[in-house]
Design a protein around this motif. Structure first.
Motif, short mmCIF file in Angstrom:
data_model
loop_
_atom_site.label_atom_id
_atom_site.label_comp_id
_atom_site.label_asym_id
_atom_site.label_seq_id
_atom_site.Cartn_x
_atom_site.Cartn_y
_atom_site.Cartn_z
N MET A 95 -27.91 3.73 8.90
CA MET A 95 -28.50 2.70 8.06
C MET A 95 -29.49 3.39 7.14
O MET A 95 -30.38 4.10 7.63
N VAL A 96 -29.32 3.24 5.86
CA VAL A 96 -30.29 3.82 4.94
C VAL A 96 -30.99 2.68 4.21
O VAL A 96 -30.33 1.83 3.60
N ILE A 97 -32.29 2.64 4.31
CA ILE A 97 -33.08 1.53 3.80
C ILE A 97 -34.06 2.04 2.76
O ILE A 97 -34.80 2.99 3.03
N ARG A 98 -34.06 1.43 1.58
CA ARG A 98 -35.06 1.76 0.55
C ARG A 98 -36.09 0.66 0.56
O ARG A 98 -35.76 -0.53 0.52
N ILE A 99 -37.34 1.04 0.60
CA ILE A 99 -38.38 0.07 0.80
C ILE A 99 -39.63 0.51 0.04
O ILE A 99 -39.88 1.70 -0.07
N GLU A 100 -40.37 -0.46 -0.50
CA GLU A 100 -41.58 -0.08 -1.21
C GLU A 100 -42.79 -0.54 -0.40
O GLU A 100 -42.95 -1.73 -0.15
N ALA A 101 -43.61 0.41 0.02
CA ALA A 101 -44.80 0.07 0.79
C ALA A 101 -45.70 1.29 0.86
O ALA A 101 -45.27 2.40 0.56
N ASN A 102 -46.96 1.08 1.28
CA ASN A 102 -47.86 2.24 1.41
C ASN A 102 -47.52 3.02 2.69
O ASN A 102 -46.88 2.50 3.59
N PRO A 103 -47.96 4.30 2.75
CA PRO A 103 -47.58 5.18 3.86
C PRO A 103 -47.92 4.62 5.24
O PRO A 103 -47.15 4.80 6.19
#
Lengths: 159, 159
Positions: A46-54
């Motif tokens: 499963m490859v997930i692209r996500i935008e969030a802080n570290p």
């Protein structure tokens, strides 16, 4: 910042729901997800692209890692990797635009996979920036429909 | 029989969890899922490959259609469509196998995207059968890791 998480998970009913619930509860919006078979039929990647802080990313990575169905999670944003996605784009075609559109396809090395009377469908493989680039170029002509796989990625080197 | 469901869904946190829960409750195992942005940033397209009999497929399609977050669902197995997926495959490389492996890549028109000291990584775009075909040919040499996007699809013609 966008992160790319790659997880090896057991190929069982309900695994996606399990994973997705954790993302939902953490109020993280997934930019894209791609999940398919690996070299082992019992295991999916499963490859997930996500935008969030570290911090949020390491929290969700830890939670995923703790799940029984998850074998391994990597934050590929920290490592060297090859990333690619695939897009199918159907763009409106009029006789006066044909030459220009075909030229754009050539520049991006996008392959025509279908032709209608008023449209042409192309496929493009590349990193996210390349796919975004083609979409931006085609937008003025009218994108009739579009489908992106989301990014998949493998580590560089022999590992 | 394998079905390809294509759904337009709202791009909100929790949507994937919502959808996945329905599949999990129906005890349907998803072969692959690809979810990415469309021409409209508020809407994502989810393409799901699933193996089940026609009754179960129409039941799950109805349930999906009833969800607030779902705008439209199509069972593409019933319609003419262009389907494609993308795979990244890292295969072991020894000096004695190099020529043969490169020949296989040529036959499948797979592009080399990375080279290690003991491995080579290629990308391949095609329908499921083509990707399966390349994997079968490469298996004897040793597949070190692999990632598939799952199928995406667009209707043929101008629609």
């Amino acid at each position: 910042m966008k992160h790319t998480l790659s997880a090896l998970v057991r190929n069982e009913p309900g695994v996606l729901a399990h994973m997705a619930r954790h993302f939902g509860e953490a109020k993280l919006n997934i930019n894209s997800i791609a999940c398919g078979e690996t070299e082992n039929p019992d295991i999916s990647r499963m490859v997930i692209r996500i935008e969030a802080n570290p911090e949020r990313i390491s929290r969700i990575t830890e939670r995923m890692q703790a799940l029984d169905v998850v074998i391994q999670v990597d934050d590929l944003s920290r490592k060297e990797f090859v990333d690619r996605e695939l897009a199918l784009i159907k763009v409106a075609l009029t006789p006066e635009d044909t030459a220009q559109i075909m030229q754009i396809f050539e520049v991006f090395r996008a392959d025509v996979v279908g032709m209608g009377q008023r449209s042409v469908t192309v496929e493009l493989t590349g990193d996210e920036a390349r796919v975004d680039g083609l979409i931006k170029m085609l937008k003025p002509y009218g994108i009739l429909s579009m489908c992106r796989t989301g990014t998949i990625a493998l580590k560089r080197g022999d590992e």
